[in-house]
Design a protein around this motif. Structure first.
Motif, PDB file in Angstrom:
ATOM      1  N   ASN A 142      19.999  26.461  28.169  1.00  0.00           N
ATOM      2  CA  ASN A 142      20.941  27.045  29.122  1.00  0.00           C
ATOM      3  C   ASN A 142      20.288  28.130  29.983  1.00  0.00           C
ATOM      4  OD1 ASN A 142      22.988  25.366  28.262  1.00  0.00           O
ATOM      5  ND2 ASN A 142      23.812  26.842  26.788  1.00  0.00           N
ATOM      6  N   ASP A 176      12.050  21.013  18.633  1.00  0.00           N
ATOM      7  CA  ASP A 176      13.366  20.740  19.228  1.00  0.00           C
ATOM      8  C   ASP A 176      13.493  21.435  20.582  1.00  0.00           C
ATOM      9  OD1 ASP A 176      13.996  19.339  16.971  1.00  0.00           O
ATOM     10  OD2 ASP A 176      15.302  20.866  16.098  1.00  0.00           O
ATOM     11  N   ARG A 225      14.580  12.947  31.603  1.00  0.00           N
ATOM     12  CA  ARG A 225      15.740  13.806  31.897  1.00  0.00           C
ATOM     13  C   ARG A 225      17.042  13.100  31.563  1.00  0.00           C
ATOM     14  NH1 ARG A 225      15.111  18.170  36.646  1.00  0.00           N
ATOM     15  NH2 ARG A 225      13.483  19.329  35.568  1.00  0.00           N
ATOM     16  N   ARG A 226      17.065  11.785  31.815  1.00  0.00           N
ATOM     17  CA  ARG A 226      18.251  10.991  31.505  1.00  0.00           C
ATOM     18  C   ARG A 226      18.505  11.015  29.999  1.00  0.00           C
ATOM     19  NH1 ARG A 226      16.571   6.663  34.500  1.00  0.00           N
ATOM     20  NH2 ARG A 226      17.441   7.554  36.402  1.00  0.00           N
ATOM     21  N   MET A 230      19.763  14.410  28.873  1.00  0.00           N
ATOM     22  CA  MET A 230      21.153  14.642  29.261  1.00  0.00           C
ATOM     23  C   MET A 230      22.100  13.817  28.398  1.00  0.00           C
ATOM     24  SD  MET A 230      23.083  16.458  30.970  1.00  0.00           S
ATOM     25  CE  MET A 230      21.916  17.283  32.074  1.00  0.00           C
ATOM     26  N   LYS A 231      21.654  12.597  28.053  1.00  0.00           N
ATOM     27  CA  LYS A 231      22.459  11.749  27.193  1.00  0.00           C
ATOM     28  C   LYS A 231      22.648  12.423  25.831  1.00  0.00           C
ATOM     29  CE  LYS A 231      23.025   6.786  26.783  1.00  0.00           C
ATOM     30  NZ  LYS A 231      22.519   5.529  27.379  1.00  0.00           N
ATOM     31  N   LYS A 274      22.540  15.606  25.292  1.00  0.00           N
ATOM     32  CA  LYS A 274      23.389  16.780  25.469  1.00  0.00           C
ATOM     33  C   LYS A 274      24.870  16.386  25.499  1.00  0.00           C
ATOM     34  CE  LYS A 274      23.600  21.017  28.111  1.00  0.00           C
ATOM     35  NZ  LYS A 274      22.785  21.814  27.189  1.00  0.00           N
ATOM     36  N   VAL A 275      25.180  15.364  26.277  1.00  0.00           N
ATOM     37  CA  VAL A 275      26.574  14.912  26.367  1.00  0.00           C
ATOM     38  C   VAL A 275      27.064  14.419  25.008  1.00  0.00           C
ATOM     39  CG1 VAL A 275      28.086  13.156  27.392  1.00  0.00           C
ATOM     40  CG2 VAL A 275      26.487  14.420  28.842  1.00  0.00           C
ATOM     41  N   SER A 276      26.196  13.714  24.285  1.00  0.00           N
ATOM     42  CA  SER A 276      26.576  13.238  22.955  1.00  0.00           C
ATOM     43  C   SER A 276      26.905  14.396  22.033  1.00  0.00           C
ATOM     44  CB  SER A 276      25.435  12.429  22.329  1.00  0.00           C
ATOM     45  OG  SER A 276      25.141  11.313  23.109  1.00  0.00           O
ATOM     46  N   LEU A 314      27.934  17.375  22.878  1.00  0.00           N
ATOM     47  CA  LEU A 314      29.190  17.998  23.301  1.00  0.00           C
ATOM     48  C   LEU A 314      30.386  17.163  22.849  1.00  0.00           C
ATOM     49  CD1 LEU A 314      28.122  19.140  26.875  1.00  0.00           C
ATOM     50  CD2 LEU A 314      28.763  20.641  24.982  1.00  0.00           C
ATOM     51  N   LEU A 315      30.243  15.845  22.972  1.00  0.00           N
ATOM     52  CA  LEU A 315      31.316  14.953  22.535  1.00  0.00           C
ATOM     53  C   LEU A 315      31.563  15.090  21.033  1.00  0.00           C
ATOM     54  CD1 LEU A 315      31.063  11.501  24.300  1.00  0.00           C
ATOM     55  CD2 LEU A 315      33.151  12.739  23.760  1.00  0.00           C
ATOM     56  N   GLN A 316      30.483  15.171  20.288  1.00  0.00           N
ATOM     57  CA  GLN A 316      30.609  15.351  18.848  1.00  0.00           C
ATOM     58  C   GLN A 316      31.355  16.633  18.530  1.00  0.00           C
ATOM     59  OE1 GLN A 316      27.250  14.344  16.021  1.00  0.00           O
ATOM     60  NE2 GLN A 316      26.203  14.282  17.968  1.00  0.00           N
ATOM     61  N   ARG A 339      33.523  18.222  20.406  1.00  0.00           N
ATOM     62  CA  ARG A 339      34.943  18.080  20.714  1.00  0.00           C
ATOM     63  C   ARG A 339      35.629  17.255  19.638  1.00  0.00           C
ATOM     64  NH1 ARG A 339      38.163  17.703  26.080  1.00  0.00           N
ATOM     65  NH2 ARG A 339      39.690  17.807  24.399  1.00  0.00           N
ATOM     66  N   GLN A 394      30.952  13.182  11.883  1.00  0.00           N
ATOM     67  CA  GLN A 394      30.406  13.248  13.241  1.00  0.00           C
ATOM     68  C   GLN A 394      29.440  12.104  13.497  1.00  0.00           C
ATOM     69  OE1 GLN A 394      29.221  17.138  15.135  1.00  0.00           O
ATOM     70  NE2 GLN A 394      29.499  17.768  13.046  1.00  0.00           N
ATOM     71  N   PHE A 449      31.331   8.969  13.979  1.00  0.00           N
ATOM     72  CA  PHE A 449      31.951   9.009  15.297  1.00  0.00           C
ATOM     73  C   PHE A 449      30.928   8.637  16.360  1.00  0.00           C
ATOM     74  CE2 PHE A 449      32.654  11.575  19.144  1.00  0.00           C
ATOM     75  CZ  PHE A 449      33.841  11.008  19.578  1.00  0.00           C
ATOM     76  N   LEU A 498      31.314   6.335  20.047  1.00  0.00           N
ATOM     77  CA  LEU A 498      30.579   6.640  21.268  1.00  0.00           C
ATOM     78  C   LEU A 498      29.855   5.415  21.802  1.00  0.00           C
ATOM     79  CD1 LEU A 498      30.068   8.918  23.167  1.00  0.00           C
ATOM     80  CD2 LEU A 498      28.114   9.601  21.801  1.00  0.00           C
ATOM     81  N   ILE A 505      25.925  10.272  33.401  1.00  0.00           N
ATOM     82  CA  ILE A 505      24.649  10.999  33.335  1.00  0.00           C
ATOM     83  C   ILE A 505      23.955  11.007  34.680  1.00  0.00           C
ATOM     84  CG2 ILE A 505      22.337  10.844  32.279  1.00  0.00           C
ATOM     85  CD1 ILE A 505      24.017  10.525  29.670  1.00  0.00           C
ATOM     86  N   LEU A 555      22.762  14.310  36.800  1.00  0.00           N
ATOM     87  CA  LEU A 555      21.371  14.509  37.210  1.00  0.00           C
ATOM     88  C   LEU A 555      21.249  14.752  38.716  1.00  0.00           C
ATOM     89  CD1 LEU A 555      19.517  11.959  34.891  1.00  0.00           C
ATOM     90  CD2 LEU A 555      19.555  14.443  34.694  1.00  0.00           C
TER      91      LEU A 555
END
Lengths: 331, 331
Positions: free
Chosen positions: A129, A155, A269-270, A273-274, A276-278, A280-282, A284, B282, B285, B290, B303, B307
């Protein structure tokens, strides 16, 4: 956080506003997610280069030397120095880090140290971030240096465009190093302190090993379809005396060009980002769906059964998952 | 893995069968989950004590000394030595660890080292699963020693019943240490190498700080309802010469009794198990729900939008989550 004045000052290039915003992001203060959402929707151009390696490999000196070269070329350079070991060192390692003066000729420079806090995942997230924030501020490059060794560091640099593993002649058995999976994350190997005995040897060993791996086609970042499959660069530097730092910078640039041309840059980068979104979804899923089940006491009852040896966590998770599914289907 | 012969031999107390089963668990070979499910449903009694601290604090010597005392008292003691830093050290630190001879008088002893592999989460999970295996084999105690410093180590010992933080006189600024959040995880502080200069000072400083924190009521493991809120024990040891090791063992026992009496022991295990079940949920899930969304290409499209700066991961995760909800509701 989203006070227009602070954000406006940030967008006007005010370094103190940048520092304050970074602190908000690091501490995950109220409103930081809105700020990050905003930054994601701004033009971004910064390249992230991560450096990792054992303590004493001279990473700080290397980062400073590389920064100086790029600053003189007029580039805006930011550095995040992360010390995951600080539960014990208290971040003291970073305290006496030489900082650039604001008056450095050429591009802008910003240095930020980041000590461990909360979970290991939290440190990696904070680094990511802050790098986004520096990108949004307009830096051309974010150098992410991890002070120390370990999985947390791997990581962290996994969120970079280019990963540099810094070794020293004392790093010893190259085969051991390769076995440990470092080649899977590295884009460039640097053998620093090349004036010391054993430097030639480790460079040769590394080069041989990497060529061998390449011929076996085991390196994941090497495109198998391309006509030529370039081996990972191994560069001997002596950061204290500036030896080969210009070559290292040139290697960054050529590697970057190649990765942008052959699509590896975008692909990485893809993938990041994938992930990261995963995540965040987890999160939620955990906070919303799971809490609904938990509120009914099912989770607590299941846990008691496991603790007395009448159930196990795997069956429990399966059962709770099905339960959530059924609950949703009976809408 | 679930070959009846191997499991039968394990249940008959065959150490070689134990070693083989631990390897299966460590490598997550086919069938290891069934094995773990089986172990969760067996009687368990082992207490887990985790030790962490900076390199050179003498943790190995301390663990060996404590083990010897307990073995002589007839207890069955197992040790897991985890080295998360091994991507660089190659686990060499553990290689020259002195091992107990099988002929040690008294209880049974088992030592296993565990080097880093895969993600940091993987190491913590492997340690937890191996501890369960040792518990199922019948050991009274699992000592989990982390070689090195950092968040991964804290994550690992977080799965223990009692956490010991080992410091040395050289660990320096106690205030710094406390700031770094170590008191939140520690049940006992050990100042090892107490023959060195500065040992008294660090013991006094730690004791003062802990008393101060106690009066502020900020330590989470201190029950606020109890009439007395005991401060964390600080014990000065000299593991090489065996000084105060018996006192340390006595502290383990009294702390354990108190925690079992006041419910803290069960509460911690409940919390750990809840975390474990949550993580498994998780995972399910992620792999099931997903992937269904991902297969429709929604994730990939989202994504791409992020980007190019037209979207952000937070809004994307929110939208995908709602989408999953809606998909389920239109059953």
């Amino acid at each position: 956080v989203s006070s227009p004045t602070l954000l406006q000052r940030f967008e006007q290039g005010d370094i103190r506003a940048l520092s304050r915003i970074i602190s908000h992001v690091e501490n995950e203060d109220d409103g930081y997610l809105e700020l990050l959402s905003h930054l994601y929707r701004q033009p971004r151009q910064a390249v992230r280069i991560g450096l990792t390696g054992p303590p004493g490999a001279g990473k700080s000196t290397l980062v400073d030397g590389v920064s100086r070269i790029l600053l003189e070329a007029g580039e805006d350079i930011s550095v995040i120095a992360v010390d995951p070991s600080s539960p014990f060192t208290g971040g003291a390692l970073l305290g006496d880090r030489v900082r650039f003066k604001e008056e450095t000729q050429g591009g802008r420079h910003y240095f930020r140290s980041l000590a461990s806090r909360g979970s290991s995942g939290g440190l990696s997230r904070a680094t990511d971030n802050i790098a986004l924030t520096l990108d949004g501020f307009g830096f051309d490059l974010v150098l992410i240096e991890t002070v120390g060794v370990g999985q947390v560091e791997l990581d962290i640099v996994d969120n970079c465009d280019i990963v540099v593993v810094v070794l020293v002649p004392e790093s010893g058995d190259t085969v051991q190093t390769l076995k440990a999976g470092l080649t899977e994350i590295a884009d460039i190997f640097v053998v620093n302190k090349s004036d010391r005995p054993g430097a030639d040897r480790i460079v040769t060993d590394l080069t041989t090993m990497l060529a061998l791996r390449r011929s076996q086609g085991t390196h994941p970042s090497v495109s198998q379809t391309a006509g030529e499959t370039p081996t990972l660069p191994v560069i001997a530097t002596d950061a204290v005396h500036g030896t080969n730092l210009a070559e290292l910078v040139a290697t960054f640039n050529s590697l970057l060009s190649r990765k942008k041309d052959n699509g590896e840059f975008d692909a990485r980068r893809r993938k990041q980002m994938k992930r990261k979104v995963s995540q965040l979804l987890q999160q939620r899923f955990l906070t919303e769906t799971l809490q609904k089940v938990a509120s009914k006491g099912d989770v607590d009852r299941a846990i008691e059964s496991i603790l007395v040896g009448e159930d196990d966590p795997y069956s429990t998770a399966d059962r709770l998952f099905e339960q959530i599914n059924l609950a949703r289907q009976s809408c």
